[in-house]
Scaffold this motif. Structure first.
Motif, PDB file in Angstrom:
ATOM      1  N   PHE A 118      71.038  -5.038  37.269  1.00 57.26           N
ATOM      2  CA  PHE A 118      69.639  -5.470  37.300  1.00 57.26           C
ATOM      3  C   PHE A 118      69.202  -5.827  38.727  1.00 57.26           C
ATOM      4  CE2 PHE A 118      71.082  -6.086  32.971  1.00 57.26           C
ATOM      5  CZ  PHE A 118      70.058  -5.501  32.241  1.00 57.26           C
ATOM      6  N   ARG A 119      69.599  -4.971  39.651  1.00 63.71           N
ATOM      7  CA  ARG A 119      69.232  -5.192  41.052  1.00 63.71           C
ATOM      8  C   ARG A 119      67.718  -5.075  41.211  1.00 63.71           C
ATOM      9  NH1 ARG A 119      71.168  -0.993  45.561  1.00 63.71           N
ATOM     10  NH2 ARG A 119      70.636   0.292  43.772  1.00 63.71           N
ATOM     11  N   ASP A 120      67.106  -6.021  41.851  1.00 56.90           N
ATOM     12  CA  ASP A 120      65.657  -6.121  42.016  1.00 56.90           C
ATOM     13  C   ASP A 120      65.007  -6.374  40.654  1.00 56.90           C
ATOM     14  OD1 ASP A 120      65.991  -5.608  44.722  1.00 56.90           O
ATOM     15  OD2 ASP A 120      65.709  -3.456  44.457  1.00 56.90           O
ATOM     16  N   GLU A 121      64.904  -7.621  40.314  1.00 56.67           N
ATOM     17  CA  GLU A 121      64.425  -8.030  38.991  1.00 56.67           C
ATOM     18  C   GLU A 121      63.062  -7.436  38.652  1.00 56.67           C
ATOM     19  OE1 GLU A 121      63.425 -12.192  36.568  1.00 56.67           O
ATOM     20  OE2 GLU A 121      64.410 -12.243  38.526  1.00 56.67           O
ATOM     21  N   ALA A 122      62.158  -7.366  39.646  1.00 58.37           N
ATOM     22  CA  ALA A 122      60.814  -6.845  39.384  1.00 58.37           C
ATOM     23  C   ALA A 122      60.854  -5.384  38.955  1.00 58.37           C
ATOM     24  CB  ALA A 122      59.945  -6.998  40.633  1.00 58.37           C
ATOM     25  N   VAL A 123      61.792  -4.630  39.491  1.00 58.70           N
ATOM     26  CA  VAL A 123      61.920  -3.212  39.128  1.00 58.70           C
ATOM     27  C   VAL A 123      62.290  -3.084  37.649  1.00 58.70           C
ATOM     28  CG1 VAL A 123      63.222  -1.091  39.532  1.00 58.70           C
ATOM     29  CG2 VAL A 123      62.513  -2.511  41.469  1.00 58.70           C
ATOM     30  N   PHE A 124      63.271  -3.848  37.212  1.00 59.21           N
ATOM     31  CA  PHE A 124      63.713  -3.743  35.823  1.00 59.21           C
ATOM     32  C   PHE A 124      62.703  -4.340  34.852  1.00 59.21           C
ATOM     33  CE2 PHE A 124      67.696  -2.563  37.715  1.00 59.21           C
ATOM     34  CZ  PHE A 124      68.246  -1.702  36.782  1.00 59.21           C
ATOM     35  N   ALA A 125      61.969  -5.353  35.289  1.00 59.10           N
ATOM     36  CA  ALA A 125      60.916  -5.903  34.438  1.00 59.10           C
ATOM     37  C   ALA A 125      59.845  -4.854  34.184  1.00 59.10           C
ATOM     38  CB  ALA A 125      60.314  -7.144  35.093  1.00 59.10           C
ATOM     39  N   VAL A 145      63.479   4.589  42.794  1.00 62.83           N
ATOM     40  CA  VAL A 145      64.016   4.799  44.144  1.00 62.83           C
ATOM     41  C   VAL A 145      64.271   3.459  44.819  1.00 62.83           C
ATOM     42  CG1 VAL A 145      62.851   7.021  44.396  1.00 62.83           C
ATOM     43  CG2 VAL A 145      61.699   4.933  45.156  1.00 62.83           C
ATOM     44  N   GLY A 146      64.829   3.505  46.031  1.00 61.91           N
ATOM     45  CA  GLY A 146      65.049   2.296  46.805  1.00 61.91           C
ATOM     46  C   GLY A 146      63.779   1.841  47.497  1.00 61.91           C
ATOM     47  N   LYS A 147      63.798   0.628  48.031  1.00 58.87           N
ATOM     48  CA  LYS A 147      62.601   0.053  48.652  1.00 58.87           C
ATOM     49  C   LYS A 147      62.144   0.844  49.875  1.00 58.87           C
ATOM     50  CE  LYS A 147      63.336  -4.718  47.140  1.00 58.87           C
ATOM     51  NZ  LYS A 147      63.580  -6.110  47.556  1.00 58.87           N
ATOM     52  N   ALA A 148      63.057   1.505  50.562  1.00 58.14           N
ATOM     53  CA  ALA A 148      62.706   2.228  51.780  1.00 58.14           C
ATOM     54  C   ALA A 148      62.461   3.710  51.527  1.00 58.14           C
ATOM     55  CB  ALA A 148      63.814   2.069  52.818  1.00 58.14           C
ATOM     56  N   GLU A 149      62.381   4.108  50.274  1.00 56.99           N
ATOM     57  CA  GLU A 149      62.274   5.535  49.946  1.00 56.99           C
ATOM     58  C   GLU A 149      60.939   5.845  49.271  1.00 56.99           C
ATOM     59  OE1 GLU A 149      67.066   6.175  49.217  1.00 56.99           O
ATOM     60  OE2 GLU A 149      65.784   5.454  47.595  1.00 56.99           O
ATOM     61  N   ARG A 150      60.363   6.993  49.622  1.00 59.64           N
ATOM     62  CA  ARG A 150      59.102   7.459  49.049  1.00 59.64           C
ATOM     63  C   ARG A 150      59.236   8.938  48.720  1.00 59.64           C
ATOM     64  NH1 ARG A 150      59.261   2.924  49.609  1.00 59.64           N
ATOM     65  NH2 ARG A 150      57.857   1.445  50.628  1.00 59.64           N
ATOM     66  N   PRO A 151      58.888   9.358  47.505  1.00 53.48           N
ATOM     67  CA  PRO A 151      58.994  10.779  47.143  1.00 53.48           C
ATOM     68  C   PRO A 151      57.825  11.591  47.687  1.00 53.48           C
ATOM     69  CG  PRO A 151      58.180   9.547  45.274  1.00 53.48           C
ATOM     70  CD  PRO A 151      58.468   8.531  46.356  1.00 53.48           C
ATOM     71  N   PRO A 155      56.908  -1.373  41.365  1.00 49.06           N
ATOM     72  CA  PRO A 155      57.747  -1.449  42.564  1.00 49.06           C
ATOM     73  C   PRO A 155      58.919  -0.479  42.457  1.00 49.06           C
ATOM     74  CG  PRO A 155      58.085  -3.364  41.145  1.00 49.06           C
ATOM     75  CD  PRO A 155      56.917  -2.632  40.594  1.00 49.06           C
ATOM     76  N   CYS A 156      58.951   0.485  43.381  1.00 47.34           N
ATOM     77  CA  CYS A 156      60.039   1.471  43.445  1.00 47.34           C
ATOM     78  C   CYS A 156      60.060   2.427  42.250  1.00 47.34           C
ATOM     79  CB  CYS A 156      61.401   0.786  43.557  1.00 47.34           C
ATOM     80  SG  CYS A 156      61.548  -0.354  44.946  1.00 47.34           S
ATOM     81  N   ILE A 157      58.989   2.491  41.480  1.00 47.42           N
ATOM     82  CA  ILE A 157      58.960   3.337  40.280  1.00 47.42           C
ATOM     83  C   ILE A 157      57.789   4.310  40.372  1.00 47.42           C
ATOM     84  CG2 ILE A 157      58.834   3.392  37.763  1.00 47.42           C
ATOM     85  CD1 ILE A 157      59.809   0.507  37.758  1.00 47.42           C
ATOM     86  N   TYR A 158      58.088   5.583  40.110  1.00 42.26           N
ATOM     87  CA  TYR A 158      57.074   6.637  40.111  1.00 42.26           C
ATOM     88  C   TYR A 158      57.131   7.374  38.783  1.00 42.26           C
ATOM     89  CZ  TYR A 158      56.760   5.801  45.123  1.00 42.26           C
ATOM     90  OH  TYR A 158      56.580   5.215  46.338  1.00 42.26           O
ATOM     91  N   THR A 211      69.831   6.055  48.331  1.00 42.35           N
ATOM     92  CA  THR A 211      70.749   7.170  48.574  1.00 42.35           C
ATOM     93  C   THR A 211      70.093   8.217  49.455  1.00 42.35           C
ATOM     94  OG1 THR A 211      71.788   6.792  46.414  1.00 42.35           O
ATOM     95  CG2 THR A 211      72.196   8.907  47.460  1.00 42.35           C
ATOM     96  N   ALA A 212      68.828   8.481  49.204  1.00 44.11           N
ATOM     97  CA  ALA A 212      68.107   9.492  49.990  1.00 44.11           C
ATOM     98  C   ALA A 212      68.013   9.098  51.461  1.00 44.11           C
ATOM     99  CB  ALA A 212      66.703   9.703  49.414  1.00 44.11           C
ATOM    100  N   ILE A 213      68.107   7.808  51.766  1.00 45.21           N
ATOM    101  CA  ILE A 213      68.002   7.376  53.156  1.00 45.21           C
ATOM    102  C   ILE A 213      69.164   7.891  54.003  1.00 45.21           C
ATOM    103  CG2 ILE A 213      66.639   5.315  52.701  1.00 45.21           C
ATOM    104  CD1 ILE A 213      69.219   3.692  52.765  1.00 45.21           C
ATOM    105  N   TYR A 214      70.246   8.324  53.376  1.00 42.62           N
ATOM    106  CA  TYR A 214      71.380   8.860  54.118  1.00 42.62           C
ATOM    107  C   TYR A 214      71.212  10.344  54.444  1.00 42.62           C
ATOM    108  CZ  TYR A 214      74.064   4.613  53.205  1.00 42.62           C
ATOM    109  OH  TYR A 214      74.498   3.314  53.182  1.00 42.62           O
ATOM    110  N   LEU A 215      70.223  10.981  53.837  1.00 41.74           N
ATOM    111  CA  LEU A 215      70.080  12.426  53.948  1.00 41.74           C
ATOM    112  C   LEU A 215      69.071  12.818  55.023  1.00 41.74           C
ATOM    113  CD1 LEU A 215      69.960  13.239  50.134  1.00 41.74           C
ATOM    114  CD2 LEU A 215      71.942  13.441  51.655  1.00 41.74           C
ATOM    115  N   ARG A 216      69.243  14.028  55.539  1.00 41.40           N
ATOM    116  CA  ARG A 216      68.311  14.538  56.535  1.00 41.40           C
ATOM    117  C   ARG A 216      66.938  14.754  55.894  1.00 41.40           C
ATOM    118  NH1 ARG A 216      70.586  16.458  61.157  1.00 41.40           N
ATOM    119  NH2 ARG A 216      68.896  17.951  61.461  1.00 41.40           N
TER     120      ARG A 216
END
Length: 303
Positions: free
Chosen positions: A120-127, A278-284, A295-298, A250-255
């Motif tokens: 349940f990392r990042d409570e707001a995401v799972f809520a 996705v993670g907080k630093a990631e945008r699709p 938050p972090c959900i698309y 995870t995507a933050i590690y990729l080119r």
């Protein structure tokens, strides 16, 4: 001291505030957002030297991965940890150890590609996910959930708990995939130390864990519902139509060019109304049918 606040358009979902000391201001001004949404500092982007490149390329190859898909700056930052894991003081020494003990390649790649996760990392995401579940459950069919880059499985098990609480777990297909065999072995075992479940509500601990001798084990109900696979989502995109795809930090590690294609494949792999986490630093970015719903959900549009 300079207090700055920067707000980007809501569609990008970025709103951050930070304190900048005068001596840091020039460096801060060179920071920018890549088109995949991750924040980088143009003045501090280390690249791999030729010896480092040769070592990493060989190591990634042993793990069935392609170094060309990953940001060299991210890999280089993890090299010291990799050498420590191999108990080597130099790249040459690390190569010698890998030649004599090829099985250490798994240990080394685990240090280069760190999988940070938690229940349940990042409570707001799972809520927000829990609030959106009814929109996915309107159909009578079971749900399909894919945790890509699942690490030790805490993310997928957290999603399984939500489904169980809403009586959606039975018949649903839950898949966790990670390129690291050690991570998949840990996920399949479903055993965690007590510190790992501190973020889990007491009622969930009682229902979904068997606690004994300082260890928390996922119940048979959840372990039976989850499937696990050693696989790289960059190399092999899991087929099917997914209701939820979790790809966090995870995507933050990729080119960037790899990430752009990844978002488009994820968009195509989601069912209408399906959710991407996705993670907080990631945008699709580039996925035109995905719109942010939390938050972090698309969510993918119906059409």
């Amino acid at each position: 001291m300079i207090l700055t606040h920067q707000r980007l358009p809501a569609s990008q979902g970025v709103d951050y505030q930070h304190i900048v000391f005068p001596r840091e201001a020039p460096r801060r001004r060179r920071a920018h957002l890549l088109f995949d949404g991750s924040r980088v500092d143009a003045a501090r982007q280390p690249t791999l030297s030729q010896p480092e490149f040769d070592f990493c390329e060989r190591l990634f190859s042993l793990a069935g991965l392609a170094l060309s898909n990953y940001r060299h700056a991210m890999v280089r930052r993890r090299l010291p940890a990799c050498l420590r894991a191999l108990r080597s003081k130099s790249l040459d020494e690390a190569c010698i150890r890998l030649e004599s003990r090829p099985e250490l390649a798994t240990v080394a790649i685990n240090r280069l590609l760190v999988g940070v996760t938690g229940f349940f990392r990042d409570e707001a995401v799972f809520a927000r996910l829990e609030h959106l579940l009814p929109t996915l459950a309107r159909s009578t069919r079971p749900l399909s959930v894919w945790s890509a880059g699942c690490s030790d499985g805490a993310e997928l098990y957290s999603l399984a708990m939500l489904l169980a609480e809403h009586k959606l777990l039975a018949g649903s297909y839950l898949l966790g995939a990670d390129c690291r065999p050690a991570a998949i072995a840990a996920a399949r075992a479903g055993q965690y130390d007590l510190a790992s479940i501190e973020a889990v509500r007491p009622d969930r601990r009682t229902r979904f864990f068997n606690i004994s001798s300082g260890q928390a084990t996922i119940t048979a109900e959840l372990r039976a519902a989850a499937r696990w696979r050693v696989s790289s989502f960059v190399k092999y995109f899991e087929p099917g139509e997914w209701d939820i795809i979790s790809l966090r930090n995870t995507a933050i590690y990729l080119r960037p060019e790899v990430v752009r294609g990844l978002w488009q494949r994820i968009e195509a792999g989601l069912r209408p109304n399906g959710l991407l986490v996705v993670g907080k630093a990631e945008r699709p970015l580039g996925a035109t049918r995905l719109h942010q719903v939390g938050p972090c959900i698309y969510q993918r549009a119906r059409r």
